[in-house]
Design an enzyme around this catalytic site. Structure first.
Site, PDB file in Angstrom:
ATOM      1  N   THR A   1     -34.062 -29.260  19.820  1.00  0.00           N
ATOM      2  CA  THR A   1     -35.037 -29.576  18.776  1.00  0.00           C
ATOM      3  C   THR A   1     -35.409 -31.051  18.803  1.00  0.00           C
ATOM      4  O   THR A   1     -36.428 -31.436  18.248  1.00  0.00           O
ATOM      5  CB  THR A   1     -34.471 -29.258  17.380  1.00  0.00           C
ATOM      6  OG1 THR A   1     -33.156 -29.813  17.302  1.00  0.00           O
ATOM      7  CG2 THR A   1     -34.415 -27.771  17.110  1.00  0.00           C
TER       8      THR A   1
ATOM      9  N   SER B   1     -14.273 -50.818  35.142  1.00  0.00           N
ATOM     10  CA  SER B   1     -14.073 -49.536  34.453  1.00  0.00           C
ATOM     11  C   SER B   1     -12.883 -48.803  35.054  1.00  0.00           C
ATOM     12  O   SER B   1     -12.845 -48.553  36.260  1.00  0.00           O
ATOM     13  CB  SER B   1     -15.312 -48.649  34.573  1.00  0.00           C
ATOM     14  OG  SER B   1     -14.980 -47.354  34.088  1.00  0.00           O
TER      15      SER B   1
ATOM     16  N   GLY C   1     -20.759 -32.990  28.633  1.00  0.00           N
ATOM     17  CA  GLY C   1     -21.915 -32.978  27.740  1.00  0.00           C
ATOM     18  C   GLY C   1     -21.626 -33.567  26.370  1.00  0.00           C
ATOM     19  O   GLY C   1     -22.314 -33.270  25.401  1.00  0.00           O
TER      20      GLY C   1
ATOM     21  N   SER D   1     -21.706 -36.738  25.884  1.00  0.00           N
ATOM     22  CA  SER D   1     -22.475 -37.973  25.890  1.00  0.00           C
ATOM     23  C   SER D   1     -21.666 -39.240  26.138  1.00  0.00           C
ATOM     24  O   SER D   1     -21.660 -40.179  25.334  1.00  0.00           O
ATOM     25  CB  SER D   1     -23.262 -38.112  24.586  1.00  0.00           C
ATOM     26  OG  SER D   1     -24.320 -38.977  24.847  1.00  0.00           O
TER      27      SER D   1
ATOM     28  N   SER E   1     -22.465 -41.346  28.359  1.00  0.00           N
ATOM     29  CA  SER E   1     -23.376 -42.451  28.675  1.00  0.00           C
ATOM     30  C   SER E   1     -23.788 -43.207  27.416  1.00  0.00           C
ATOM     31  O   SER E   1     -23.733 -44.444  27.381  1.00  0.00           O
ATOM     32  CB  SER E   1     -24.607 -41.953  29.442  1.00  0.00           C
ATOM     33  OG  SER E   1     -25.355 -41.040  28.676  1.00  0.00           O
TER      34      SER E   1
ATOM     35  N   ASP F   1     -28.285 -38.669  20.999  1.00  0.00           N
ATOM     36  CA  ASP F   1     -26.941 -39.116  21.374  1.00  0.00           C
ATOM     37  C   ASP F   1     -26.615 -40.502  20.826  1.00  0.00           C
ATOM     38  O   ASP F   1     -25.580 -40.714  20.210  1.00  0.00           O
ATOM     39  CB  ASP F   1     -26.804 -39.164  22.909  1.00  0.00           C
ATOM     40  CG  ASP F   1     -26.894 -37.788  23.521  1.00  0.00           C
ATOM     41  OD1 ASP F   1     -26.868 -36.795  22.766  1.00  0.00           O
ATOM     42  OD2 ASP F   1     -27.008 -37.702  24.763  1.00  0.00           O
TER      43      ASP F   1
ATOM     44  N   TYR G   1     -34.916 -27.793  31.787  1.00  0.00           N
ATOM     45  CA  TYR G   1     -35.101 -28.661  30.625  1.00  0.00           C
ATOM     46  C   TYR G   1     -36.559 -29.118  30.554  1.00  0.00           C
ATOM     47  O   TYR G   1     -37.210 -29.012  29.516  1.00  0.00           O
ATOM     48  CB  TYR G   1     -34.150 -29.861  30.736  1.00  0.00           C
ATOM     49  CG  TYR G   1     -34.287 -30.903  29.651  1.00  0.00           C
ATOM     50  CD1 TYR G   1     -33.653 -30.742  28.420  1.00  0.00           C
ATOM     51  CD2 TYR G   1     -35.036 -32.059  29.862  1.00  0.00           C
ATOM     52  CE1 TYR G   1     -33.774 -31.705  27.423  1.00  0.00           C
ATOM     53  CE2 TYR G   1     -35.156 -33.024  28.879  1.00  0.00           C
ATOM     54  CZ  TYR G   1     -34.520 -32.838  27.664  1.00  0.00           C
ATOM     55  OH  TYR G   1     -34.637 -33.794  26.680  1.00  0.00           O
TER      56      TYR G   1
HETATM   57  P1  ADP Z   1     -22.964 -37.520  29.698  1.00  0.00           P
HETATM   58  O1  ADP Z   1     -23.472 -36.165  29.318  1.00  0.00           O
HETATM   59  O2  ADP Z   1     -21.473 -37.602  29.622  1.00  0.00           O
HETATM   60  O3  ADP Z   1     -23.655 -38.615  28.941  1.00  0.00           O
HETATM   61  P2  ADP Z   1     -24.368 -38.726  31.871  1.00  0.00           P
HETATM   62  O4  ADP Z   1     -24.656 -38.253  33.246  1.00  0.00           O
HETATM   63  O5  ADP Z   1     -25.537 -38.980  30.974  1.00  0.00           O
HETATM   64  O6  ADP Z   1     -23.339 -37.687  31.231  1.00  0.00           O
HETATM   65  O7  ADP Z   1     -23.555 -40.078  31.936  1.00  0.00           O
HETATM   66  C1  ADP Z   1     -22.435 -40.217  32.770  1.00  0.00           C
HETATM   67  C2  ADP Z   1     -22.490 -41.581  33.444  1.00  0.00           C
HETATM   68  O8  ADP Z   1     -22.245 -42.611  32.455  1.00  0.00           O
HETATM   69  C3  ADP Z   1     -21.411 -41.783  34.471  1.00  0.00           C
HETATM   70  O9  ADP Z   1     -21.810 -41.313  35.727  1.00  0.00           O
HETATM   71  C4  ADP Z   1     -21.251 -43.296  34.465  1.00  0.00           C
HETATM   72  O10 ADP Z   1     -22.263 -43.916  35.232  1.00  0.00           O
HETATM   73  C5  ADP Z   1     -21.481 -43.652  33.018  1.00  0.00           C
HETATM   74  N1  ADP Z   1     -20.199 -43.727  32.295  1.00  0.00           N
HETATM   75  C6  ADP Z   1     -19.766 -42.938  31.317  1.00  0.00           C
HETATM   76  N2  ADP Z   1     -18.517 -43.303  30.906  1.00  0.00           N
HETATM   77  C7  ADP Z   1     -18.171 -44.371  31.660  1.00  0.00           C
HETATM   78  C8  ADP Z   1     -17.003 -45.206  31.740  1.00  0.00           C
HETATM   79  N3  ADP Z   1     -15.945 -45.014  30.951  1.00  0.00           N
HETATM   80  N4  ADP Z   1     -17.012 -46.215  32.640  1.00  0.00           N
HETATM   81  C9  ADP Z   1     -18.079 -46.427  33.431  1.00  0.00           C
HETATM   82  N5  ADP Z   1     -19.175 -45.663  33.422  1.00  0.00           N
HETATM   83  C10 ADP Z   1     -19.234 -44.644  32.549  1.00  0.00           C
HETATM   84 MG    MG Z   2     -25.762 -38.914  28.879  1.00  0.00          MG
END
Ligand code: ADP
Ligand code: MG
Length: 400
Positions: free
Chosen positions: A39, A71, A128, A130, A132, A182, A232
């Site tokens: 939505t 990281s 999923g 989130s 990112s 998100d 999507y």
């Molecule tokens: P999600 O659904 O979890 O948001 P995304 O594909 O949008 O999946 O985001 C995942 C990306 O975010 C990872 O590939 C990485 O680049 C980044 N990311 C997420 N958590 C971390 C972390 N703890 N350290 C470094 N990068 C991260």
């Molecule tokens: Mg994401």
């Protein structure tokens, strides 16, 4: 390093240095969406909540204009990002750091101090939830914190501005065309509360969520979301087409998400005979927006069984009308719903794999998970995973 040593070092460190030079720890949660799926891009309603898993950023300001970030989840190298140079995309997680730096500057924040920092996320990969947006928001707070800015409250105007900044970083620099759901949820979440949000105006309201003897479990199908992106985009354009059709029938709204269930009921038979597919897509979106309003009301009235019914209806609509589930999500939802102690289950996220959520009896959780797991494995041959989190506050600084 053991927890005791870490604590000892922090204590000794802070005895020696003044406040501004102390280590600081920032955290942003992941999020679930209780109801209101597909939505957000129609300008409609969602009902997310923050979870107790998320991203930690432990930083110490350095005296340069350079960010040195490591990281624990992507331990290949220490990323070095110079604030004053032109940021170049490198297709690693540093893009999120660069992206938020660019967007903070665009919003007028004066960032001239770097940090040495460690990032650690305990959100399961690819679930999923989130990670990112959680990374973006925790980085933003760390950057602002060490540059002398106050950390805004969850739900404040300032925090909302930061969530938009994070979204722009992901849209413009990282190159992912995500909506605001998100980042908004992660920035503004509150403990034991859901947020009802309107995705175009960003009007929002909290309600307590009291699950009593139940809890929300997240069930990972462990099936990669393969079709996700193309489907999507297809759904987004179907919704756009559907909205045009409604406008041709005389609907005067700025967003599909504003069309009420009453208006839809008047028009739906016409739409159905004109285009069966568009009818089903709109039936989901308009119905789902209405379900968010009713689900929010049921939480305000502490009516858990009504919430459960709405979650199930949402799941059915995503399966039959919006067609974004697929065999694996269908199998896990079916396994959950047929297990005693589970009162609701539906897919969550974009669909075609990924996770589903369920509301389940707390004291029977191990038995419930085992039964769902066995049923799901029998029909798919894949072992699922389960996560169980508390509903938690949004992005914040953690005292250390
Ligand atoms: P999600 O659904 O979890 O948001 P995304 O594909 O949008 O999946 O985001 C995942 C990306 O975010 C990872 O590939 C990485 O680049 C980044 N990311 C997420 N958590 C971390 C972390 N703890 N350290 C470094 N990068 C991260
Ligand atoms: Mg994401």
């Amino acid at each position: 390093m053991t927890e005791d040593i870490r604590k000892f070092l922090f204590e000794e460190y802070s005895k020696i240095f003044v406040n501004s030079e102390k280590f600081r720890l920032f955290f942003a949660p992941g999020r679930i969406n209780v109801v209101g799926e597909h939505t957000d891009y129609t300008g409609g309603y969602c009902m997310p909540a923050g979870i107790s898993a998320g991203t930690f950023v432990l930083v110490k300001p350095n005296s340069s204009a350079e960010f040195n970030a490591f990281s624990i989840n992507f331990p290949d190298k220490i990323l070095k990002v110079d604030i004053s140079s032109n940021q170049i995309k490198e297709n690693n997680w540093g893009d999120y750091l660069k992206g938020v730096l660019v967007e903070l500057a665009a919003d007028g924040y004066k960032i001239d101090r770097g940090f040495d920092g460690v990032v650690y996320g305990n959100i399961p990969n690819g679930s999923g939830l989130s990670s990112s947006a959680s990374l973006e928001m925790s980085l933003i707070l760390a950057i602002l914190g060490i540059n002398g800015y106050n950390i805004p409250e969850n739900g404040s105007k300032e925090m909302i501005k930061l969530t938009l900044c994070a979204q722009r970083a992901e849209n413009n620099f990282v190159g992912v065309k995500c909506g605001i759901l998100d980042q908004f949820a992660i920035g503004n979440a509150k403990e034991n509360r859901v947020i009802k949000m309107k995705c175009d105006t960003l009007d929002f309201k909290y309600s307590p969520i009291n699950l009593k003897d139940k809890t929300i479990i997240i069930m990972n199908t462990n099936k990669k979301r393969r079709l996700e992106e193309s489907k999507y985009n297809e759904r987004r354009s179907e919704c756009e087409r559907g909205f045009e059709i409604l406008k041709n029938y005389g609907i005067k709204k700025t967003a599909l998400g504003d069309v009420t269930i009453g208006e839809w009921n008047e028009l739906k038979s016409k739409v159905k005979s004109a285009d069966e597919i568009i009818y089903r897509r709109l039936n989901h979106v308009v119905g789902e927006n209405d379900r968010v309003l009713r689900a929010f009301e049921s939480l305000q009235n502490d009516d858990l069984s009504r919430l459960a019914r709405l979650i199930n209806e949402s799941g059915d609509s995503l399966k039959t009308d919006f067609e974004v589930t697929g065999d694996y999500l269908d199998a896990i939802v079916e396994a959950a719903r047929s297990t005693s102690g589970v009162i609701a289950a539906r897919m969550t996220g974009a669909g075609f794999g990924g996770c589903a959520i369920a509301i389940a009896q707390k004291d029977d959780l191990d038995k419930i998970k085992l039964e769902i797991s066995q049923k799901y494995q029998k029909s798919t041959g894949i072992a699922p995973e389960f996560y169980n989190y508390d509903i938690s506050d949004g992005a914040r600084e953690i005292e250390i």
